[in-house]
Scaffold this motif. Structure first.
Motif, short mmCIF file in Angstrom:
data_model
loop_
_atom_site.label_atom_id
_atom_site.label_comp_id
_atom_site.label_asym_id
_atom_site.label_seq_id
_atom_site.Cartn_x
_atom_site.Cartn_y
_atom_site.Cartn_z
N ILE A 684 0.83 -1.21 0.00
CA ILE A 684 0.00 0.00 0.00
C ILE A 684 0.86 1.26 0.00
O ILE A 684 0.53 2.26 -0.65
CB ILE A 684 -0.97 -0.01 1.21
N VAL A 687 4.97 3.29 -4.06
CA VAL A 687 4.58 4.13 -5.19
C VAL A 687 4.47 3.30 -6.47
O VAL A 687 3.53 3.47 -7.27
CB VAL A 687 5.59 5.28 -5.39
N ARG A 690 1.25 1.44 -6.69
CA ARG A 690 0.14 2.33 -7.07
C ARG A 690 0.16 2.59 -8.58
O ARG A 690 -0.89 2.65 -9.22
CB ARG A 690 0.25 3.65 -6.30
N CYS A 693 -1.27 -0.38 -10.28
CA CYS A 693 -2.73 -0.40 -10.13
C CYS A 693 -3.39 0.55 -11.13
O CYS A 693 -4.41 0.20 -11.76
CB CYS A 693 -3.12 -0.01 -8.71
#
Length: 707
Positions: A684, A687, A690, A693
């Motif tokens: 989570i 970076v 993310r 994702c």
């Protein structure tokens, strides 16, 4: 023997940890007592700097009582109670002034009104005015201010000006006679060099009081009286105690108390007692904490701990070394582990030497990052400097751009463009790819794996790994030459029949211009990163293995300790286990975070190759690129991640098993420190995760609209 009635029993004659009260019968008067008392009585500013649990606070209590009996007003300020390091100057000086007001003046309520009335002045000026206009005016007797735990001042912004203020009080004696009645005594775990200001000016006023261990003559009057109630020859027993403790106050009191409480014979075996209750399983019998405090000071800041242990290891090997003002030696002295004696540095006592022995040193050295020796310092700075590597990366990116420009545009090879540039953006895609790889390499070398890079380049014991990496690089270079000079052009040619001139210009020349780009991709970026990632996996697995063994040993020993204890287990035992698990948790977090970063970066590259730059590569080149990414980068990273998570899960299960056997509630551990939460925390906050994702979401949206 005339003692206070509360000390009639030998069981409460000795006190382990904390300050001794002025009336305590086991307080040992040393040479430092007379020196400090005489100096303060004469108005000399004094400094008592030494390691923890050497009796500084007990000395302060004793001397304060003697001075007050002589009619000298005294007060003590504990710097740990004056706010924290992030408090403002206003609160800091208000706290100091309040302590002085409540220590010397009767009506404390006047302080708040006085402080508000002088708000026009800076906080330091208010303190100065209070001492000058209030304290020294109203006080009819000489004043001594003890400032304890002065080391708590070091990281405060107010350090320099507060010490300068104390210096100013000393200098005021020349102009204002009333300041001759004001004396300061500083105590703490610092050295004079720690109290230098930003300009490097030392705090060199006053007299430094040396605080050494107990000698036999100093200890006999106080310590033999408690032993006399339990042993036949108290002086002989005390001599044996001091041979183990070296006169270290905490250990001496503890060993005396152990004899009184644990030894049934009137002729105790001191060696057995020390081994069973102090040295053996010391990390778990260390209550009140003493040896663990030394360990923590030694291992604090991993980048510096390695050099400290190296110096300490020399002392163990040679018995003693020449003393100096090196930061490593000062740190060792402040830990209390070693002492300076006649210009030499040696281990303080036999207990420390048995606990922190060479085996312990070597185990910890193996887990610590190894800094570069001083002869290689300049090299390490250059290698690990963004300012050096970023320009090199830019130059390589420019060379790649030129290489791609010629192979895709300048040469104007129709077979090449039909095969690898059907979308007319092949050069752009390849340029993005190489820039991403160069950025990844610079970041990994300068940040994530900086220490490991230096180790792999300079450490002699990694010679075989360096040689293997070079051999693999040479093999790949031969493969690149073979591919670009023969296999690639012939694959592009296929069954076409062309002249030698056409073959050179249309088939071979694009590959020749493409070679610098491939060389940068595979030889300059791929091979070093791959070798480095494998090296990091091996090193991190080795370090985690040592930590796992130590933690497993801890769980076994703490279980045995609690089972053998006559008293039931307490919340403190549970908290200690949880604290150790937290340490393991963060150790695994740190070691797994790095391969996850590398893995996610490579996944982004693989996605880019599969989605965008697939058309710019031949089937063989694409296959080789993906295999290189999978086995050179992904496999080592995945091995470390999976091995780390499984090892942590095993440690967690063992911890829960121990807590279950001891009838402790382990719900908190299951909920907060489980393996899923560890992995979730790693991802989570990442970076790159993310970014992946976001890429996945965009790709799904693209597929939906395409359908």
């Amino acid at each position: 023997m005339n003692y206070d009635t509360s000390f009639k029993s030998a069981f409460n004659y000795y006190k382990v940890g904390g300050s001794l009260s002025p009336e305590h019968p086991s307080y040992v008067k040393r040479q430092a007592d007379e020196e400090l008392y005489t100096s303060l009585k004469n108005g000399d500013f004094c400094c008592v700097f030494n390691s923890r649990q050497m009796g500084k606070s007990s000395l302060r209590v004793q001397i304060r009582k003697k001075l007050e009996e002589e009619g000298i007003n005294c007060t003590s300020i504990d710097m740990t109670t004056i706010g924290s390091s992030d408090h403002t100057a206003e609160s800091f000086y208000a706290g100091i002034t309040f302590e002085l007001w409540s220590g010397f003046l009767d009506d404390v309520s006047r302080f708040y009104e006085w402080w508000q009335q002088h708000q026009v002045l800076s906080p330091l000026q208010r303190l100065s005015q209070f001492i000058d206009k209030v304290l020294l005016t109203e006080a009819s007797q000489n004043i001594v201010i003890f400032i304890d735990e002065i080391d708590n001042l070091i990281n405060r912004e107010t350090k320099d000006e507060f010490l300068e203020f104390i210096r100013a009080c000393y200098n005021q004696r020349a102009d204002k006679p009333k300041y001759k009645g004001l004396t300061f005594c500083l105590l703490g775990v610092v050295t004079p060099s720690d109290l230098k200001d930003k300009q490097g000016i030392p705090f060199n006023i006053g007299r430094t009081i040396e605080l050494s261990g107990f000698s036999l003559e100093e200890a006999k009057p106080s310590l033999t009286k408690g032993l006399a109630q339990k042993v036949d020859a108290p002086e002989k027993v005390l001599q044996e105690i001091l041979s183990w403790t070296g006169g270290q106050p905490f250990l001496t009191q503890k060993l005396c108390k152990l004899i009184v409480e644990k030894q049934e014979s009137s002729q105790p075996n001191i060696d057995t007692l020390v081994q069973n209750y102090i040295i053996k399983n010391w990390e778990f019998y260390d209550d009140p904490e003493h040896l663990r405090t030394i360990r923590n000071r030694l291992l604090f800041d991993q980048h510096l701990a390695y050099n400290r242990l190296k110096v300490y290891n020399q002392i163990l090997q040679y018995g003693q070394i020449d003393a100096s003002d090196d930061s490593e030696q000062i740190a060792l002295r402040l830990s209390g582990l070693v002492v300076k004696y006649q210009g030499k540095l040696k281990v303080c006592n036999q207990i420390y030497q048995n606990v922190f022995n060479q085996e312990w040193v070597e185990k910890n050295l193996a887990t610590l990052p190894q800094p570069v020796d001083t002869t290689s310092e300049f090299k390490s700075v250059r290698i690990l400097n963004y300012s050096l590597l970023v320009p090199i990366a830019i130059i390589l990116a420019v060379i790649s751009l030129i290489s791609l420009g010629f192979s895709y545009i300048v040469v104007e090879s129709k077979p090449w463009n039909q095969a690898y540039n059907s979308s007319n953006i092949g050069a752009i895609l390849e340029c993005i790819r190489v820039c991403f790889l160069l950025t990844l390499e610079v970041y990994v070398i300068c940040s994530e794996f900086s220490e490991e890079t230096i180790q792999l380049i300079l450490d002699k014991k990694f010679y075989l790994r360096r040689r293997t990496t070079c051999i693999v690089g040479f093999v790949f270079l031969l493969m690149l030459l073979f591919h670009h000079l023969w296999y690639g052009p012939h694959q592009l040619l296929g069954n076409n029949q062309v002249t030698s001139r056409e073959y050179f210009h249309q088939y071979l020349l694009p590959y020749l211009w493409y070679f610098p780009y491939s060389f940068i991709n595979f030889i300059i970026i791929g091979i070093p990163l791959s070798g480095l990632s494998i090296h990091v996996v091996i090193q991190d697995c080795s370090k985690l293995s040592i930590k796992i063994k130590k933690y497993h040993k801890y769980l076994t020993q703490v279980t045995n300790k609690i089972k053998k204890a006559s008293v039931p287990t307490s919340v403190a035992d549970k908290n200690e286990i949880i604290q150790e698990l937290k340490q393991i948790y963060w150790d695994f977090h740190e070691k797994i975070q790095r391969p996850i970063n590398l893995l996610l970066g490579i996944l982004i590259l693989i996605y880019f190759d599969a989605t965008f730059s697939r058309s710019t590569l031949s089937n063989s080149a694409y296959l080789w690129t993906q295999l290189f990414c999978i086995f050179g980068f992904m496999t080592p990273a995945i091995v470390l991640i999976l091995w780390g998570l499984l090892a942590y899960q095993k440690n967690l299960a063992e911890t829960i098993g121990v807590l279950f056997k001891l009838n402790f509630d382990f719900t908190e551990i299951e909920n907060q420190y489980n393996t899923v939460n560890l992995l979730k925390k790693l991802l989570i906050s990442n970076v790159l995760f993310r970014i992946i994702c976001v890429i996945c979401c965009l790709h799904i949206i693209y597929i939906i609209f395409k359908i």
